[in-house]
Scaffold this active site. Sequence first.
Site: not given
Length: 349
Positions: A31, A33, A55, A76, A92, A115, A183
Amino acid sequence: MTGTSARFPPQSEESETVPDRVLNIGVVGCAAIARRAVIPALAAEPSVRLVAVASRSRGKAEAVARRFGCEAVTGYADLLARDDIDAVYVPLPPALHAEWVARALAAGKHVLAEKPCVTDLAQAAELVAAAHDAGLLLMENFAFLHHGQHDAVRALVEAGAIGEPRHLNAEFAFPPLPVGDIRHTRALGGGALFDAGVYTLRAATAYLGPEVTVHGAVLRVDPDTGVDMAGAALVADQDGRTGQLTFGFDRSYRCACTLWGSEGSITLDRAFTAPPTLRPVLRLVRQDHVEERTLPAGHQFAALVALFARTVLDGGDFEGPAQAVLRQAALVDAVREAAGSGPGRGAIY
């Protein structure tokens, strides 16, 4: 296994001095982040050995692995099956966390979960129980808590700079996201509450205490995507101290906390996302006094990674981080319930 195993922290005094005593970590997912903040911190931390990154896409795993000098793994499950990895970082999408954190714990790995760690309290309870039964650390990535600016606020409060704390304003919002951003996808755990609101809730427990509860909430849901675009919550502790929490991805950027006391207030303008080079400004206001303090820069992700590794290697406090996961999940559920969009209920438009 390379180096000293960290699954069961060594207890002897002699083992404490072994120079190559490191925590072997793998990353489950690539990801943004992770690539931008956490993997660089893992790669730079002396007590961590970044072993591999996984990945679903071989090409993506190889690109990230080349950048950070580790191995690439496709899938994974294959990363979790490796016996040279003691712990994993899981970045994830939120709706996938419960499955892969559970599988990591079942494979005997300590877990640092991005988070929100889970999307509801029932999942949190299952994972915390699994971690406890296996003697493993489960920690949620709220890196902002480990930035020195929050230590500065706490020190001022303890010194009586604002009298008795009475109220917290915590705000985290940013401009609209691209249409294709995950998102905006409800099935993946999208929405402003999971992405931005969780920061404000965690700030509430940090400044008002672990017994804080939700007394009202609003979520504004996009009828096309089904995800909440913005929201607000009113919280309070047992002594009547209150908090107003506001979040969203439908407005100009704001990332602030103000702690308001009986004799003054303290404000941080980059409370959650201070980059490593930023020297944050703390604003202290009293009746006849306004003061701005420029604080030292701090790398909150480096501090978090170091704490995670140290906790595992030294056999530190596993219970505290696990209880924080439970409290946070309970607050998220409470916001959704108060807004009328809890598990099994319809969204509010």
